[in-house]
Design a protein around this motif. Structure first.
Motif, PDB file in Angstrom:
ATOM      1  N   ALA A  46       1.008  -1.117   0.018  1.00  0.00           N
ATOM      2  CA  ALA A  46       0.057   0.036   0.047  1.00  0.00           C
ATOM      3  C   ALA A  46       0.819   1.044   0.014  1.00  0.00           C
ATOM      4  O   ALA A  46       0.472   2.130  -0.642  1.00  0.00           O
ATOM      5  CB  ALA A  46      -0.871  -0.060   1.087  1.00  0.00           C
ATOM      6  N   ASP A  47       2.064   1.269   0.580  1.00  0.00           N
ATOM      7  CA  ASP A  47       2.712   2.331   0.953  1.00  0.00           C
ATOM      8  C   ASP A  47       3.447   2.557  -0.548  1.00  0.00           C
ATOM      9  O   ASP A  47       3.624   3.624  -0.858  1.00  0.00           O
ATOM     10  CB  ASP A  47       3.924   2.139   1.789  1.00  0.00           C
ATOM     11  N   ILE A  48       3.962   1.656  -1.131  1.00  0.00           N
ATOM     12  CA  ILE A  48       4.585   1.669  -2.398  1.00  0.00           C
ATOM     13  C   ILE A  48       3.670   2.086  -3.523  1.00  0.00           C
ATOM     14  O   ILE A  48       4.082   3.104  -4.194  1.00  0.00           O
ATOM     15  CB  ILE A  48       5.175   0.158  -2.856  1.00  0.00           C
ATOM     16  N   ASP A  49       2.220   1.555  -3.318  1.00  0.00           N
ATOM     17  CA  ASP A  49       1.357   2.279  -4.336  1.00  0.00           C
ATOM     18  C   ASP A  49       1.228   3.732  -4.305  1.00  0.00           C
ATOM     19  O   ASP A  49       0.809   4.449  -5.152  1.00  0.00           O
ATOM     20  CB  ASP A  49      -0.048   1.357  -4.204  1.00  0.00           C
ATOM     21  N   PHE A  50       1.024   4.088  -2.871  1.00  0.00           N
ATOM     22  CA  PHE A  50       0.479   5.640  -2.548  1.00  0.00           C
ATOM     23  C   PHE A  50       1.748   6.522  -3.122  1.00  0.00           C
ATOM     24  O   PHE A  50       1.294   7.316  -3.819  1.00  0.00           O
ATOM     25  CB  PHE A  50       0.472   5.825  -1.140  1.00  0.00           C
ATOM     26  N   VAL A  51       2.877   5.889  -2.812  1.00  0.00           N
ATOM     27  CA  VAL A  51       4.117   6.978  -3.302  1.00  0.00           C
ATOM     28  C   VAL A  51       4.043   7.000  -4.731  1.00  0.00           C
ATOM     29  O   VAL A  51       4.131   8.053  -5.491  1.00  0.00           O
ATOM     30  CB  VAL A  51       5.186   6.374  -2.765  1.00  0.00           C
ATOM     31  N   HIS A  52       3.802   5.811  -5.592  1.00  0.00           N
ATOM     32  CA  HIS A  52       3.966   5.814  -6.937  1.00  0.00           C
ATOM     33  C   HIS A  52       2.765   6.699  -7.627  1.00  0.00           C
ATOM     34  O   HIS A  52       2.948   7.532  -8.431  1.00  0.00           O
ATOM     35  CB  HIS A  52       3.664   4.297  -7.303  1.00  0.00           C
ATOM     36  N   GLU A  53       1.502   6.752  -6.932  1.00  0.00           N
ATOM     37  CA  GLU A  53       0.472   7.174  -7.447  1.00  0.00           C
ATOM     38  C   GLU A  53       0.668   8.761  -7.101  1.00  0.00           C
ATOM     39  O   GLU A  53       0.377   9.758  -8.140  1.00  0.00           O
ATOM     40  CB  GLU A  53      -0.684   7.080  -6.628  1.00  0.00           C
ATOM     41  N   SER A  54       1.249   9.181  -6.124  1.00  0.00           N
ATOM     42  CA  SER A  54       1.655  10.548  -5.952  1.00  0.00           C
ATOM     43  C   SER A  54       2.606  11.093  -7.063  1.00  0.00           C
ATOM     44  O   SER A  54       2.667  12.189  -7.444  1.00  0.00           O
ATOM     45  CB  SER A  54       2.106  10.792  -4.450  1.00  0.00           C
ATOM     46  N   GLU A  55       3.694  10.354  -7.035  1.00  0.00           N
ATOM     47  CA  GLU A  55       4.666  10.701  -8.112  1.00  0.00           C
ATOM     48  C   GLU A  55       4.135  11.035  -9.672  1.00  0.00           C
ATOM     49  O   GLU A  55       4.808  11.816 -10.240  1.00  0.00           O
ATOM     50  CB  GLU A  55       5.728   9.788  -7.984  1.00  0.00           C
ATOM     51  N   VAL A  56       3.234   9.980  -9.956  1.00  0.00           N
ATOM     52  CA  VAL A  56       2.712   9.903 -11.136  1.00  0.00           C
ATOM     53  C   VAL A  56       1.830  11.317 -11.193  1.00  0.00           C
ATOM     54  O   VAL A  56       1.870  12.013 -12.352  1.00  0.00           O
ATOM     55  CB  VAL A  56       1.832   8.884 -11.589  1.00  0.00           C
ATOM     56  N   ALA A  57       1.117  11.561 -10.056  1.00  0.00           N
ATOM     57  CA  ALA A  57       0.130  12.768 -10.187  1.00  0.00           C
ATOM     58  C   ALA A  57       1.044  14.125 -10.401  1.00  0.00           C
ATOM     59  O   ALA A  57       0.653  14.975 -11.100  1.00  0.00           O
ATOM     60  CB  ALA A  57      -0.649  12.832  -9.054  1.00  0.00           C
ATOM     61  N   ILE A  58       1.972  14.053  -9.701  1.00  0.00           N
ATOM     62  CA  ILE A  58       3.000  15.250  -9.704  1.00  0.00           C
ATOM     63  C   ILE A  58       3.469  15.339 -11.128  1.00  0.00           C
ATOM     64  O   ILE A  58       3.457  16.718 -11.621  1.00  0.00           O
ATOM     65  CB  ILE A  58       4.277  15.270  -8.850  1.00  0.00           C
ATOM     66  N   VAL A  59       3.943  14.580 -11.908  1.00  0.00           N
ATOM     67  CA  VAL A  59       4.394  14.692 -13.189  1.00  0.00           C
ATOM     68  C   VAL A  59       3.408  14.816 -14.257  1.00  0.00           C
ATOM     69  O   VAL A  59       3.311  15.909 -15.007  1.00  0.00           O
ATOM     70  CB  VAL A  59       4.939  13.320 -13.550  1.00  0.00           C
ATOM     71  N   ARG A  60       2.170  14.260 -14.026  1.00  0.00           N
ATOM     72  CA  ARG A  60       0.969  14.521 -14.881  1.00  0.00           C
ATOM     73  C   ARG A  60       0.477  16.159 -14.550  1.00  0.00           C
ATOM     74  O   ARG A  60       0.150  16.765 -15.616  1.00  0.00           O
ATOM     75  CB  ARG A  60      -0.101  13.812 -14.629  1.00  0.00           C
ATOM     76  N   ASP A  61       0.733  16.589 -13.420  1.00  0.00           N
ATOM     77  CA  ASP A  61       0.332  18.118 -13.163  1.00  0.00           C
ATOM     78  C   ASP A  61       1.173  19.013 -13.638  1.00  0.00           C
ATOM     79  O   ASP A  61       1.091  20.295 -13.664  1.00  0.00           O
ATOM     80  CB  ASP A  61      -0.250  18.188 -11.812  1.00  0.00           C
ATOM     81  N   SER A  62       2.532  18.588 -13.861  1.00  0.00           N
ATOM     82  CA  SER A  62       3.421  19.417 -14.144  1.00  0.00           C
ATOM     83  C   SER A  62       3.556  20.086 -15.542  1.00  0.00           C
ATOM     84  O   SER A  62       2.599  19.829 -16.305  1.00  0.00           O
ATOM     85  CB  SER A  62       4.899  18.856 -14.226  1.00  0.00           C
ATOM     86  N   ASP A  63       4.287  21.084 -15.815  1.00  0.00           N
ATOM     87  CA  ASP A  63       4.052  22.007 -16.916  1.00  0.00           C
ATOM     88  C   ASP A  63       5.120  21.368 -17.949  1.00  0.00           C
ATOM     89  O   ASP A  63       5.258  22.139 -19.143  1.00  0.00           O
ATOM     90  CB  ASP A  63       4.453  23.465 -16.714  1.00  0.00           C
ATOM     91  N   ALA A  64       5.641  20.379 -17.941  1.00  0.00           N
ATOM     92  CA  ALA A  64       6.729  19.789 -18.691  1.00  0.00           C
ATOM     93  C   ALA A  64       5.982  19.276 -20.028  1.00  0.00           C
ATOM     94  O   ALA A  64       4.761  19.136 -20.188  1.00  0.00           O
ATOM     95  CB  ALA A  64       7.396  18.660 -18.386  1.00  0.00           C
ATOM     96  N   ASP A  65       6.457  19.402 -21.045  1.00  0.00           N
ATOM     97  CA  ASP A  65       6.062  18.704 -22.421  1.00  0.00           C
ATOM     98  C   ASP A  65       5.498  17.224 -22.138  1.00  0.00           C
ATOM     99  O   ASP A  65       6.090  16.615 -21.205  1.00  0.00           O
ATOM    100  CB  ASP A  65       7.198  18.605 -23.496  1.00  0.00           C
ATOM    101  N   GLU A  66       4.520  17.079 -22.858  1.00  0.00           N
ATOM    102  CA  GLU A  66       3.943  15.617 -22.927  1.00  0.00           C
ATOM    103  C   GLU A  66       4.746  14.688 -23.040  1.00  0.00           C
ATOM    104  O   GLU A  66       4.672  13.502 -22.466  1.00  0.00           O
ATOM    105  CB  GLU A  66       2.556  15.595 -23.878  1.00  0.00           C
ATOM    106  N   TRP A  67       5.733  14.610 -24.040  1.00  0.00           N
ATOM    107  CA  TRP A  67       6.774  13.599 -24.536  1.00  0.00           C
ATOM    108  C   TRP A  67       7.677  13.347 -23.275  1.00  0.00           C
ATOM    109  O   TRP A  67       7.795  12.014 -22.901  1.00  0.00           O
ATOM    110  CB  TRP A  67       7.500  13.759 -25.790  1.00  0.00           C
ATOM    111  N   LEU A  68       7.995  14.354 -22.403  1.00  0.00           N
ATOM    112  CA  LEU A  68       8.724  14.242 -21.203  1.00  0.00           C
ATOM    113  C   LEU A  68       7.925  13.612 -20.281  1.00  0.00           C
ATOM    114  O   LEU A  68       8.482  12.599 -19.371  1.00  0.00           O
ATOM    115  CB  LEU A  68       9.403  15.401 -20.954  1.00  0.00           C
ATOM    116  N   LYS A  69       6.725  13.990 -19.969  1.00  0.00           N
ATOM    117  CA  LYS A  69       5.902  13.256 -19.117  1.00  0.00           C
ATOM    118  C   LYS A  69       5.818  12.027 -19.111  1.00  0.00           C
ATOM    119  O   LYS A  69       5.721  11.003 -18.199  1.00  0.00           O
ATOM    120  CB  LYS A  69       4.403  13.941 -18.916  1.00  0.00           C
ATOM    121  N   GLN A  70       5.605  11.429 -20.427  1.00  0.00           N
ATOM    122  CA  GLN A  70       5.157  10.064 -20.810  1.00  0.00           C
ATOM    123  C   GLN A  70       6.357   9.398 -20.423  1.00  0.00           C
ATOM    124  O   GLN A  70       6.396   8.188 -19.931  1.00  0.00           O
ATOM    125  CB  GLN A  70       4.876  10.041 -22.110  1.00  0.00           C
TER     126      GLN A  70
END
Length: 93
Positions: free
Chosen positions: A36-60
């Motif tokens: 559960a901890d691993i999943d929570f951290v992962h989901e949080s990190e992915v959300a940060i990347v998705r919400d960033s202003d980076a180019d879409e190719w970099l996000k992916q």
């Protein structure tokens, strides 16, 4: 099975909580908590990347790396969980 009010009633066995051997229950809880901890951290990190202003190719690209790291971090715990489940099945047989 249903009652006259239309609500279903679970069989008596369905209401019995699962009880694991004393040595396995803490191990099982520990493994599940780690996953559960691993999943929570992962989901949080992915959300940060998705919400960033980076180019879409970099996000992916970053998300693919995060997914790979997530699988690698989960793998030993998933193997442990499978071993514990096998022990539980063997005890129940």
């Amino acid at each position: 099975m249903s009652t006259t009010s239309g609500q279903s009633v679970r069989p008596a066995l369905g209401n019995t909580p699962r009880v694991y051997p004393p040595d396995l229950q803490p191990l099982l809880q520990s493994i599940l908590a780690a996953l559960a901890d691993i999943d929570f951290v992962h989901e949080s990190e992915v959300a940060i990347v998705r919400d960033s202003d980076a180019d879409e190719w970099l996000k992916q690209t970053v998300i693919r790396r995060l997914e790979e790291r997530h699988r690698e971090r989960r793998a030993p715990y998933v193997r442990q969980l499978a071993a514990v489940e096998e022990r539980i099945r063997a005890l129940a047989a």
